[in-house]
Design a protein around this motif. Structure first.
Motif, PDB file in Angstrom:
ATOM      1  N   ARG A  32       0.824  -1.209   0.000  1.00  0.00           N
ATOM      2  CA  ARG A  32       0.000   0.000   0.000  1.00  0.00           C
ATOM      3  C   ARG A  32       0.862   1.266   0.000  1.00  0.00           C
ATOM      4  O   ARG A  32       0.486   2.274  -0.588  1.00  0.00           O
ATOM      5  CB  ARG A  32      -0.930  -0.014   1.213  1.00  0.00           C
ATOM      6  N   LEU A  33       2.036   1.220   0.672  1.00  0.00           N
ATOM      7  CA  LEU A  33       2.938   2.370   0.612  1.00  0.00           C
ATOM      8  C   LEU A  33       3.445   2.598  -0.807  1.00  0.00           C
ATOM      9  O   LEU A  33       3.530   3.744  -1.273  1.00  0.00           O
ATOM     10  CB  LEU A  33       4.125   2.153   1.567  1.00  0.00           C
ATOM     11  N   ALA A  34       3.803   1.500  -1.517  1.00  0.00           N
ATOM     12  CA  ALA A  34       4.306   1.639  -2.886  1.00  0.00           C
ATOM     13  C   ALA A  34       3.225   2.186  -3.805  1.00  0.00           C
ATOM     14  O   ALA A  34       3.485   3.049  -4.655  1.00  0.00           O
ATOM     15  CB  ALA A  34       4.825   0.291  -3.388  1.00  0.00           C
ATOM     16  N   ARG A  35       1.988   1.697  -3.639  1.00  0.00           N
ATOM     17  CA  ARG A  35       0.920   2.145  -4.521  1.00  0.00           C
ATOM     18  C   ARG A  35       0.515   3.592  -4.239  1.00  0.00           C
ATOM     19  O   ARG A  35       0.093   4.308  -5.147  1.00  0.00           O
ATOM     20  CB  ARG A  35      -0.295   1.230  -4.364  1.00  0.00           C
ATOM     21  N   ALA A  36       0.634   4.005  -3.007  1.00  0.00           N
ATOM     22  CA  ALA A  36       0.177   5.354  -2.653  1.00  0.00           C
ATOM     23  C   ALA A  36       1.261   6.405  -2.873  1.00  0.00           C
ATOM     24  O   ALA A  36       0.950   7.540  -3.281  1.00  0.00           O
ATOM     25  CB  ALA A  36      -0.299   5.367  -1.198  1.00  0.00           C
ATOM     26  N   PHE A  37       2.514   6.081  -2.604  1.00  0.00           N
ATOM     27  CA  PHE A  37       3.550   7.110  -2.570  1.00  0.00           C
ATOM     28  C   PHE A  37       4.615   6.951  -3.665  1.00  0.00           C
ATOM     29  O   PHE A  37       5.663   7.564  -3.565  1.00  0.00           O
ATOM     30  CB  PHE A  37       4.247   7.100  -1.199  1.00  0.00           C
ATOM     31  N   TRP A  38       4.371   6.100  -4.724  1.00  0.00           N
ATOM     32  CA  TRP A  38       5.387   5.998  -5.779  1.00  0.00           C
ATOM     33  C   TRP A  38       5.579   7.341  -6.503  1.00  0.00           C
ATOM     34  O   TRP A  38       6.722   7.650  -6.916  1.00  0.00           O
ATOM     35  CB  TRP A  38       5.029   4.883  -6.766  1.00  0.00           C
ATOM     36  N   PRO A  39       4.556   8.193  -6.691  1.00  0.00           N
ATOM     37  CA  PRO A  39       4.858   9.492  -7.317  1.00  0.00           C
ATOM     38  C   PRO A  39       5.778  10.348  -6.447  1.00  0.00           C
ATOM     39  O   PRO A  39       6.633  11.081  -6.969  1.00  0.00           O
ATOM     40  CB  PRO A  39       3.486  10.133  -7.488  1.00  0.00           C
ATOM     41  N   LEU A  40       5.647  10.246  -5.103  1.00  0.00           N
ATOM     42  CA  LEU A  40       6.469  11.067  -4.215  1.00  0.00           C
ATOM     43  C   LEU A  40       7.945  10.685  -4.338  1.00  0.00           C
ATOM     44  O   LEU A  40       8.792  11.554  -4.548  1.00  0.00           O
ATOM     45  CB  LEU A  40       5.974  10.912  -2.773  1.00  0.00           C
ATOM     46  N   TRP A  41       8.252   9.380  -4.172  1.00  0.00           N
ATOM     47  CA  TRP A  41       9.685   9.034  -4.224  1.00  0.00           C
ATOM     48  C   TRP A  41      10.244   9.139  -5.642  1.00  0.00           C
ATOM     49  O   TRP A  41      11.447   9.304  -5.830  1.00  0.00           O
ATOM     50  CB  TRP A  41       9.967   7.670  -3.591  1.00  0.00           C
ATOM     51  N   THR A  42       9.387   9.081  -6.662  1.00  0.00           N
ATOM     52  CA  THR A  42       9.876   9.313  -8.024  1.00  0.00           C
ATOM     53  C   THR A  42      10.329  10.752  -8.199  1.00  0.00           C
ATOM     54  O   THR A  42      11.393  11.035  -8.769  1.00  0.00           O
ATOM     55  CB  THR A  42       8.781   8.962  -9.043  1.00  0.00           C
ATOM     56  N   VAL A  43       9.524  11.689  -7.685  1.00  0.00           N
ATOM     57  CA  VAL A  43       9.906  13.112  -7.771  1.00  0.00           C
ATOM     58  C   VAL A  43      11.196  13.368  -6.991  1.00  0.00           C
ATOM     59  O   VAL A  43      12.106  14.072  -7.443  1.00  0.00           O
ATOM     60  CB  VAL A  43       8.758  13.998  -7.274  1.00  0.00           C
ATOM     61  N   LEU A  44      11.310  12.791  -5.801  1.00  0.00           N
ATOM     62  CA  LEU A  44      12.469  13.049  -4.945  1.00  0.00           C
ATOM     63  C   LEU A  44      13.762  12.489  -5.536  1.00  0.00           C
ATOM     64  O   LEU A  44      14.793  13.166  -5.554  1.00  0.00           O
ATOM     65  CB  LEU A  44      12.220  12.459  -3.546  1.00  0.00           C
ATOM     66  N   ILE A  45      13.753  11.252  -6.030  1.00  0.00           N
ATOM     67  CA  ILE A  45      15.002  10.671  -6.543  1.00  0.00           C
ATOM     68  C   ILE A  45      15.389  11.322  -7.872  1.00  0.00           C
ATOM     69  O   ILE A  45      16.577  11.441  -8.196  1.00  0.00           O
ATOM     70  CB  ILE A  45      14.876   9.135  -6.708  1.00  0.00           C
ATOM     71  N   THR A  46      14.398  11.799  -8.647  1.00  0.00           N
ATOM     72  CA  THR A  46      14.731  12.513  -9.886  1.00  0.00           C
ATOM     73  C   THR A  46      15.421  13.833  -9.563  1.00  0.00           C
ATOM     74  O   THR A  46      16.420  14.207 -10.194  1.00  0.00           O
ATOM     75  CB  THR A  46      13.472  12.749 -10.717  1.00  0.00           C
ATOM     76  N   ALA A  47      14.884  14.554  -8.569  1.00  0.00           N
ATOM     77  CA  ALA A  47      15.512  15.811  -8.167  1.00  0.00           C
ATOM     78  C   ALA A  47      16.906  15.561  -7.599  1.00  0.00           C
ATOM     79  O   ALA A  47      17.857  16.318  -7.867  1.00  0.00           O
ATOM     80  CB  ALA A  47      14.637  16.526  -7.140  1.00  0.00           C
ATOM     81  N   LEU A  48      17.092  14.494  -6.801  1.00  0.00           N
ATOM     82  CA  LEU A  48      18.394  14.184  -6.231  1.00  0.00           C
ATOM     83  C   LEU A  48      19.405  13.847  -7.335  1.00  0.00           C
ATOM     84  O   LEU A  48      20.567  14.262  -7.276  1.00  0.00           O
ATOM     85  CB  LEU A  48      18.262  13.010  -5.260  1.00  0.00           C
ATOM     86  N   ALA A  49      18.979  13.111  -8.369  1.00  0.00           N
ATOM     87  CA  ALA A  49      19.868  12.787  -9.476  1.00  0.00           C
ATOM     88  C   ALA A  49      20.301  14.040 -10.215  1.00  0.00           C
ATOM     89  O   ALA A  49      21.477  14.193 -10.590  1.00  0.00           O
ATOM     90  CB  ALA A  49      19.177  11.814 -10.435  1.00  0.00           C
ATOM     91  N   ALA A  50      19.379  14.970 -10.433  1.00  0.00           N
ATOM     92  CA  ALA A  50      19.730  16.206 -11.130  1.00  0.00           C
ATOM     93  C   ALA A  50      20.744  17.017 -10.329  1.00  0.00           C
ATOM     94  O   ALA A  50      21.701  17.574 -10.880  1.00  0.00           O
ATOM     95  CB  ALA A  50      18.472  17.020 -11.400  1.00  0.00           C
ATOM     96  N   LEU A  51      20.560  17.083  -8.993  1.00  0.00           N
ATOM     97  CA  LEU A  51      21.502  17.826  -8.167  1.00  0.00           C
ATOM     98  C   LEU A  51      22.861  17.145  -8.125  1.00  0.00           C
ATOM     99  O   LEU A  51      23.907  17.807  -8.096  1.00  0.00           O
ATOM    100  CB  LEU A  51      20.944  17.971  -6.745  1.00  0.00           C
ATOM    101  N   ALA A  52      22.882  15.802  -8.112  1.00  0.00           N
ATOM    102  CA  ALA A  52      24.155  15.083  -8.104  1.00  0.00           C
ATOM    103  C   ALA A  52      24.910  15.288  -9.402  1.00  0.00           C
ATOM    104  O   ALA A  52      26.149  15.270  -9.428  1.00  0.00           O
ATOM    105  CB  ALA A  52      23.918  13.597  -7.852  1.00  0.00           C
TER     106      ALA A  52
END
Length: 845
Positions: A32-52
């Protein structure tokens, strides 16, 4: 009740499900966490990759913070949506999911209570038995894995894009770059204790060296490859930190290069290390290095060893190449050394402009290319530079664009050498027209002189005819010879020279004499050891063919005096073999003068040797053709036996049968007349030789010309030829069973053809009122050759004869052989291919 379950037993059974239920509950949380919050961690790891990756370093501060604001809003929206979608899982839901995976929903049954019949002992017994069965089923419960598939919720796989970007950032970027955001925050400069900086040094990619983070380097001396790129970024008050360097040729990069401070809060300094010098960051927290620039040394190449010449005209030249980071390519330029050319005959006039030949040098396929040794192998025999003085210039290149060149190598460009006088003359004329088309009239006159009286000089009629055609074309266009016409003529002359040098001769003696002439010419001209060895092998083969021809001649000639003459010639052939062995020894020892004298003696010996063919009328010619067909049939049978023997041997070794084309095989040990009339070598070569022999026989005199029997016989020979060709192809492909089938078809067609020709010959004899001696019982066999069952082929093409040529009864021997074949064919434990072969033998005989 005995055998029933009490309430305590039910509770105990449910307690056994605690761990499967807890693990299933954890899976529900993950699902249920994966189904509910996959857009959240997708946005966060994409932003982290861009900053790295350092995206924030390539734009103004306002744009960076604007982007971070957008990312924050997107993350907040994704969090809100996720919280609304998320439902906290309960143990009851985990127990229900666990129960659905079991047959009969036993967990729900254990939680139920009996509604009716509680006072009925029989009903109670049934209920207790039911609970016992459900408890047994519940005992086998296992945790249920969560369903983490999100393809229906993320049809465009955006989560994988974010993960891929993060992995690439971890591999090729740096998470330390995320910390640079702290220097961009409004008021951060005032909040910090002082200005700061970051720096990187990136060597050229072809060096294979890693990038360096200058903040971690505290040594005073830093060694970098020339061409390394240095990037420095300063943060804080403008002017608090300054950069000075003398490694790029610009003393003050901050003032004179396009690296001036940007936006008043940071400065970007980007330059390339071209020389040894000093780099310093002046100000609070600054640092200084003495940069030592190591130059990229150019590649080197050197010729190794002497040039080698192969017998077929290819040349070999070794070389060694080195480079500090590796050679990327290499070439050798071959230019004509006009000052060293012997300017005689067709080379008297100046040559036409000829571009140098450029060949690519080989590179190692594996391993490093920093230091390697290779050999250049090429064939320029057909080029105009062949056998002329040239200058070879070897050069190699590296990734930095530097070129290393070896000392020019002067040499005579190796090419194919022609030892036959006619072939050598054709090649020289070809060289003259390639040198300059002005030589065309002179070449025409020389060709006319060559073709004027070709008797005894041009031994191949096909060569003479093609040479006259080339002469006619050259004579017509001698004064206006275009480049295309010259190249076509040069190609034709090259083919004619090869045909003269290596073409087939009419008989074995001519081949032997010709090989002797070529070997003599090679010894006198100082040919290479490889060429001498090839010519020695050619002469040895010609001597073997000549000796075999002498042996066959002695058997075909019934005249005793002729037999004695043949023995004398055979003795001379033996002497020739001894002289060849002595000649080979002299050449290995380098005693060329003595070898030349021995060749002259060998020439004198050959003057008294000849191979004669019997003369006769048409009847004798037909008899020889029939005899040749009989020999061809016998040799085809022997070849089929050898193929079967190879097939058996391959099966015994655990390998599929194949034609043994690459290797050598011995001829059948059980064949009469071993080594007579059969070609040595591979099965494919022997099959091809038989097919060519059959073609020659078809072009000769055969009985029944124009008759029905004669035409039928010729059709059978055509069928036999096609079968032989198919057998040859099967042998070349390694298909021994298929080859044996085609060989059987060829033998059957040969027998039918010989039977038809026998009928035609008998009809001709009846019409002439004469009878051939070979048709009568007991007629002598002209060559004494037998079929595989010990029977002699009659001169009327019959398989077998009435004459007893054996010491024992031929019928008894034939019967013994057939009985043995039948016995072996009845042994079912033998391989299938062998049984098929034995059955074919029984069908034949």
């Amino acid at each position: 009740m005995a055998g029933g379950m009490t309430q305590n037993d039910t509770h105990a059974a449910l307690k056994q499900l605690v761990w499967p239920m807890r693990l299933t509950l954890i899976g529900l949380w993950a699902e249920r966490l994966a189904r509910a919050f996959w857009p959240l961690w997708t946005v966060l790891i994409t932003a982290l990759a861009a900053l790295a990756f350092g995206v924030q370093d390539y734009g103004p501060v306002a744009m960076v913070w604007g982007g971070l604001g957008v990312v924050g809003l997107a993350a907040l929206l994704a969090l809100v949506v996720g919280l609304r979608r998320f439902h906290r899982p309960t143990p009851a839901e985990a127990l229900t999911r666990l129960d659905t995976t079991l047959p009969g929903r036993p967990i729900a049954a254990l939680q139920d209570t009996q509604a009716i019949g509680t006072t009925d002992p029989a009903s109670m017994a049934v209920w207790q038995a039911h609970l016992a069965r459900m408890a047994a089923r519940a005992a086998g419960a296992k945790p249920v894995a969560p369903d983490l598939r999100l393809s229906s919720r993320d049809p465009y796989a955006l989560r994988y894009l974010g993960l891929t970007a993060l992995v690439m950032a971890l591999l090729f970027g740096s998470l330390w770059r995320v910390a640079s955001l702290s220097g961009m925050a409004p008021g951060a400069a005032e909040a910090m204790q002082g200005p700061t900086w970051e720096g990187w040094a990136q060597p050229p990619a072809y060096t294979g060296k890693p990038s360096l983070y200058l903040n971690d380097i505290t040594a005073e001396t830093l060694t970098l490859p020339a061409g390394s790129r240095i990037q420095l970024r300063t943060y804080g008050e403008v002017g608090a930190l300054s950069v000075t360097q003398s490694v790029s040729g610009i003393v003050d990069a901050a003032a004179k290069a396009p690296d001036a401070p940007v936006d008043g809060t940071k400065g970007l300094h980007d330059f390339v290390v071209l020389q040894t010098g000093k780099l310093s960051i002046d100000g609070p927290g600054g640092r200084a290095w003495q940069i030592i620039a190591t130059p990229d040394t150019g590649p080197t190449i050197a010729v190794k060893g002497e040039v080698g010449r192969e017998s077929d005209g290819r040349f070999k030249q070794g070389f060694t190449a080195t480079d500090d980071y590796g050679v990327t390519s290499g070439q050798v330029t071959i230019a004509l050394d006009l000052s060293q050319v012997d300017r005689r005959f067709g080379l008297t006039i100046d040559p036409e402009p000829m571009e140098p030949v450029v060949l690519d040098l080989p590179l190692p396929l594996t391993g490093k290319r920093t230091d390697y040794t290779e050999t250049l192998i090429d064939d320029l025999s057909e080029h105009a530079f062949a056998n002329l003085p040239v200058i070879l210039t070897f050069a190699v290149n590296d990734a930095a664009g530097q070129t290393g060149t070896a000392d020019p190598l002067a040499m005579t460009l190796p090419g194919k050498r022609f030892f036959d006088p006619l072939a050598a003359a054709i090649i020289e004329l070809r060289r003259d027209i390639l040198w300059n088309r002005a030589n065309a009239p002179t070449t025409t006159m020389i060709l006319k002189a060559i073709t004027n009286r070709p008797e005894g000089f041009i031994r191949n009629e096909a060569v003479g005819m093609r040479l006259r055609v080339a002469l006619r074309d050259l004579d017509v266009n001698a004064t206006d010879l275009t480049t295309e016409m010259r190249d076509a003529l040069a190609k034709e002359l090259w083919a004619l020279a090869l045909l003269v040098e290596e073409g087939d001769l009419a008989n074995a003696l001519e081949r032997l004499r010709r090989s002797q002439d070529k070997l003599d010419e090679a010894i006198r001209n100082g040919a290479s050891p490889e060429e001498i060895e090839k010519l020695m092998q050619e002469m040895q083969q010609a001597l073997n063919e000549y000796t075999r021809e002498l042996a066959e001649q002695s058997k075909r000639d019934p005249n005793q005096q002729q037999q004695q003459n043949t023995e004398g010639m055979q003795f001379s052939a033996d002497q020739m073999q001894q002289m060849l062995d002595k000649l080979e020894q002299l050449m290995k020892e380098g005693r060329t003068a003595e070898a030349a004298e021995l060749m002259e003696k060998l020439r004198q010996l050959m003057e008294n040797m000849q191979v004669t063919e019997g003369e006769g009328g048409q009847g004798q010619g037909q008899g020889k053709s029939m005899q040749g067909l009989s020999e061809t049939l016998r040799d085809q049978q022997g070849l089929s036996d050898d193929a079967f023997r190879d097939l058996q041997q391959g099966q015994q070794e655990g390998q599929p049968g194949e034609g043994q084309n690459p290797g050598q095989e011995q001829q059948g040990e059980g064949q009469d007349g071993q080594g007579e009339g059969q070609e040595q070598g591979s099965l494919t070569d022997r099959q091809r030789s038989l097919r060519e022999r059959l073609n020659d026989l078809q072009s000769g005199q055969l009985p029944g010309d124009g008759s029905k029997e004669g035409e039928a016989g010729r059709q059978e020979l055509d069928r036999a030829g096609r079968a032989m060709e198919e057998a040859e192809q099967a042998l070349r492909d390694g298909d021994l069973p298929g080859a044996m089938d085609r060989q059987a078809d060829a033998m059957e067609a040969l027998r039918e053809g010989m039977r038809n020709f026998g009928d035609a010959l008998a009809q001709e004899q009846r019409q002439q009122g004469t009878a051939q001696q070979g048709d009568q019982p007991g007629a002598p066999d002209p060559n004494g050759q037998r079929d595989p069952l010990g029977r002699d082929p009659g001169n009327s093409a019959r398989i077998g004869s009435d004459r007893n040529m054996l010491q024992e009864d031929p019928g008894r021997r034939a019967q013994a052989l057939l009985d043995e074949i039948r016995r072996r064919s009845g042994e079912q434990t033998r391989p299938g291919e062998e049984l098929d072969y034995l059955r074919r033998l029984l069908d034949m005989f």
